[in-house]
Design an enzyme around this catalytic site. Structure first.
Site, mmCIF file in Angstrom:
data_model
loop_
_atom_site.group_PDB
_atom_site.id
_atom_site.type_symbol
_atom_site.label_atom_id
_atom_site.label_comp_id
_atom_site.label_asym_id
_atom_site.label_seq_id
_atom_site.Cartn_x
_atom_site.Cartn_y
_atom_site.Cartn_z
ATOM 1 N N HIS A 158 31.970 68.157 86.284
ATOM 2 C CA HIS A 158 32.356 67.117 85.345
ATOM 3 C C HIS A 158 33.255 66.095 86.035
ATOM 4 C CE1 HIS A 158 35.700 70.046 84.970
ATOM 5 N NE2 HIS A 158 36.431 68.941 84.921
ATOM 6 N N SER A 159 33.525 65.034 85.297
ATOM 7 C CA SER A 159 34.472 64.000 85.707
ATOM 8 C C SER A 159 35.401 63.761 84.526
ATOM 9 C CB SER A 159 33.716 62.713 86.049
ATOM 10 O OG SER A 159 34.601 61.655 86.318
#
Length: 135
Positions: free
Chosen positions: A53-54
């Site tokens: 994820h970011s």
């Protein structure tokens, strides 16, 4: 687009050395953010992946308190991997970078200091959506 070499940093954590054992210290002012959440990953199978994820706003510092693991960072156009295996070295990940954690050794513990409390709205969990956000 953020230039990875200027954003991602390996930080040397101050250590007080003592014959009775060393003490690593992360105090207010050491990081470029005030941490609001501390959590850790442990008992991660060696074949498992974490991350993926970011963050839109949140920044994090990752530290291998025990054992080792690999962190692959993607900025939208290139990627770079970091092996974390020392408890006095932390990987600073600003917002806007995709991260994947893998290759956890037996007994590895990953400590994370985060700039904010958990907020699902701050996550980008789809890589294609992450890439689109970089255009």
């Amino acid at each position: 687009m953020k230039e990875m070499s200027k954003e991602i940093q390996l930080l040397k954590i101050p250590v007080i050395e003592d014959i009775r054992g060393n003490l690593g210290v992360i105090e207010s002012g050491f990081l470029p953010f005030e941490f609001k959440r501390v959590y850790y990953l442990f008992d991660v199978p060696s074949t498992a992946f974490r991350g993926g994820h970011s963050h839109i706003e949140q920044m994090e510092l990752l530290v291998a308190l025990s054992g080792s693991f690999e962190v692959t960072i993607h900025d939208g156009s290139s990627k770079k991997s970091y092996l974390l295996n020392k408890p006095n070295i932390g990987l600073l990940i600003p917002n806007g970078f995709w991260r994947e954690l893998e290759n956890f050794s037996s007994g590895a513990v990953c400590l994370v200091l985060a700039s904010d409390v958990f907020d699902e709205e701050d996550y980008i969990r789809d890589f294609d959506e992450f890439l689109a956000s970089k255009k």
